[in-house]
Design a protein around this motif. Structure first.
Motif, mmCIF file in Angstrom:
data_model
loop_
_atom_site.group_PDB
_atom_site.id
_atom_site.type_symbol
_atom_site.label_atom_id
_atom_site.label_comp_id
_atom_site.label_asym_id
_atom_site.label_seq_id
_atom_site.Cartn_x
_atom_site.Cartn_y
_atom_site.Cartn_z
ATOM 1 N N LEU A 136 0.764 -1.200 -0.091
ATOM 2 C CA LEU A 136 0.121 0.039 0.093
ATOM 3 C C LEU A 136 0.945 1.158 -0.023
ATOM 4 O O LEU A 136 0.498 2.436 -0.469
ATOM 5 C CB LEU A 136 -0.893 0.018 1.209
ATOM 6 N N TYR A 137 1.989 1.006 0.739
ATOM 7 C CA TYR A 137 2.848 2.405 0.535
ATOM 8 C C TYR A 137 3.295 2.972 -0.806
ATOM 9 O O TYR A 137 2.948 4.030 -1.298
ATOM 10 C CB TYR A 137 4.357 2.088 1.162
ATOM 11 N N TRP A 138 3.556 1.953 -1.749
ATOM 12 C CA TRP A 138 3.815 2.522 -3.124
ATOM 13 C C TRP A 138 2.559 2.693 -3.719
ATOM 14 O O TRP A 138 2.698 3.592 -4.749
ATOM 15 C CB TRP A 138 4.506 1.092 -3.776
ATOM 16 N N VAL A 139 1.543 2.003 -3.589
ATOM 17 C CA VAL A 139 0.200 2.446 -4.262
ATOM 18 C C VAL A 139 -0.303 3.952 -3.751
ATOM 19 O O VAL A 139 -0.630 4.518 -4.807
ATOM 20 C CB VAL A 139 -0.932 1.477 -3.632
ATOM 21 N N ILE A 140 -0.205 4.031 -2.721
ATOM 22 C CA ILE A 140 -0.562 5.410 -2.176
ATOM 23 C C ILE A 140 0.413 6.533 -2.571
ATOM 24 O O ILE A 140 0.034 7.571 -2.995
ATOM 25 C CB ILE A 140 -0.817 5.572 -0.581
ATOM 26 N N LEU A 141 1.737 6.202 -2.647
ATOM 27 C CA LEU A 141 2.645 7.221 -3.075
ATOM 28 C C LEU A 141 2.379 7.450 -4.541
ATOM 29 O O LEU A 141 2.350 8.755 -4.924
ATOM 30 C CB LEU A 141 4.166 6.382 -3.232
ATOM 31 N N ARG A 142 2.033 6.359 -5.503
ATOM 32 C CA ARG A 142 1.768 6.920 -7.008
ATOM 33 C C ARG A 142 0.354 7.639 -7.125
ATOM 34 O O ARG A 142 0.268 8.394 -7.884
ATOM 35 C CB ARG A 142 1.479 5.619 -7.576
ATOM 36 N N ARG A 143 -0.651 7.488 -6.267
ATOM 37 C CA ARG A 143 -1.898 8.036 -6.183
ATOM 38 C C ARG A 143 -2.008 9.446 -5.608
ATOM 39 O O ARG A 143 -2.670 10.255 -6.162
ATOM 40 C CB ARG A 143 -3.037 7.224 -5.638
ATOM 41 N N SER A 144 -0.999 9.714 -4.432
ATOM 42 C CA SER A 144 -1.307 11.075 -3.733
ATOM 43 C C SER A 144 0.115 11.739 -3.745
ATOM 44 O O SER A 144 -0.085 12.943 -3.032
ATOM 45 C CB SER A 144 -1.761 10.570 -2.445
ATOM 46 N N GLY A 145 1.197 11.170 -4.005
ATOM 47 C CA GLY A 145 2.306 11.895 -3.745
ATOM 48 C C GLY A 145 3.365 11.649 -2.639
ATOM 49 O O GLY A 145 2.690 11.096 -1.576
ATOM 50 N N VAL A 146 4.381 12.190 -2.759
ATOM 51 C CA VAL A 146 5.354 11.787 -1.638
ATOM 52 C C VAL A 146 4.829 12.622 -0.322
ATOM 53 O O VAL A 146 4.904 11.832 0.868
ATOM 54 C CB VAL A 146 6.735 12.500 -1.951
ATOM 55 N N THR A 147 4.752 13.907 -0.485
ATOM 56 C CA THR A 147 4.355 14.531 0.994
ATOM 57 C C THR A 147 2.949 14.035 1.615
ATOM 58 O O THR A 147 3.198 13.686 2.778
ATOM 59 C CB THR A 147 3.874 16.087 0.834
#
Length: 310
Positions: free
Chosen positions: A229-240
């Protein structure tokens, strides 16, 4: 849906610290990590070969190497630091809250390294998250005893390793599918931890059933749930935004550790939980506007514009 993903990510990632505590009681860290990743890597490779053949055929050697380095940083480097810190006696909550500084580092570097615009509201949320982390840190430090001072520096190395992996992935010109990325990351970790376990004579698993319970816990929750989920949310919402959720790891893990292992959970920890929740709300309310990227082109160099990759 975003709220559900965020909640699942926080719980599953926090479960990794609890699983590390469970595993540390039955075997050395490298033994736990080896047997966590070797079966997992074999199963993922078999599934990916059958279900995602197209993605593998389109993967270049350069892309595979980048994913291997990302896995080396985000899994191997990060987990070695976390497990070693807990082995040295640092509590699960304290390890999580030291890792909670990661959002500030990632947020501060997002502008110069990624060209992403970090709004004043997001900075406010990051500062609130820092206050929550300090509150929980103070509570755990007051309750800690018999732990060498430099043990608290070890989780910082893991935090920096994960930050480096985050930026490496964010700057990648091509994106592998989540299944391919997870397979390469876990395979890299399996090789690293097997080499470490064999080299230190710790490859043989104990007969204790609690060891295999910890392994099953670590595979199901932090690996598939938290890490995926870390990488899924990173791609959907951005680093910050994804890293702001990391502020919740310390108080959630501290509460979980208090219930599971009797670790202290007092007023300062409760204050840290409330402040961390406030930080996440502040940053994610700002998410109603599209992420922006600083650019040096156009009539006004440096003026933020909507991020085309969002």
């Amino acid at each position: 849906m975003n709220l559900a993903l965020s909640a699942a990510f926080v719980l599953c990632w926090s479960a990794g610290f609890i699983g590390a505590k469970l595993g540390a009681g039955s075997a050395p860290a490298v033994t736990v990590l080896m047997w966590r990743f070797v079966p997992l890597a074999l199963a993922l490779a078999a599934l990916a070969a059958v279900l995602d053949r197209g993605a593998w055929r389109s993967l270049t050697a350069r892309d595979a190497a980048r994913q291997a380095v990302t896995g080396l940083l985000s899994q191997s480097g990060y987990l070695v630091a976390v497990y070693h810190a807990i082995h040295l006696g640092v509590s699960s909550g304290t390890t999580a809250l030291i890792d909670g500084i990661q959002p500030l580092v990632a947020g501060a570097l997002a502008g110069p390294l990624l060209g992403q615009y970090v709004s004043p509201r997001q900075w406010l949320g990051l500062c609130l998250g820092l206050l929550g982390t300090v509150a929980v840190t103070s509570a755990d430090a007051l309750a800690a005893s018999g732990v060498v001072w430099w043990a608290y520096l070890v989780p910082f190395l893991g935090m920096l390793s994960l930050v480096a992996a985050t930026f490496l992935e964010s700057r990648s010109p091509t994106r592998a599918t989540p299944a391919v990325s997870l397979t390469i990351h876990c395979s890299t970790s399996a090789v690293v931890f097997t080499a470490l376990a064999v080299g230190t004579g710790a490859a043989t698993p104990p007969a204790d059933a609690s060891f295999w319970v910890a392994i099953a816990w670590l595979v199901a929750l932090p690996t598939f749930g938290g890490y995926g989920l870390y990488w899924v949310i990173l791609r959907r919402s951005g680093v910050t935004r994804v890293n702001t959720l990391m502020f919740l790891m310390a108080p959630v893990t501290a509460l979980w550790g208090a219930l599971a292992f009797g670790e202290p959970f007092g007023p300062l920890t409760l204050l840290g939980l409330a402040t961390g929740l406030a930080a996440v709300l502040v940053v994610h309310r700002d998410g109603s506007r599209p992420p922006k990227r600083r650019t040096g082109t156009g009539p006004r160099p440096g003026r933020p514009r909507p991020d085309a990759a969002a």
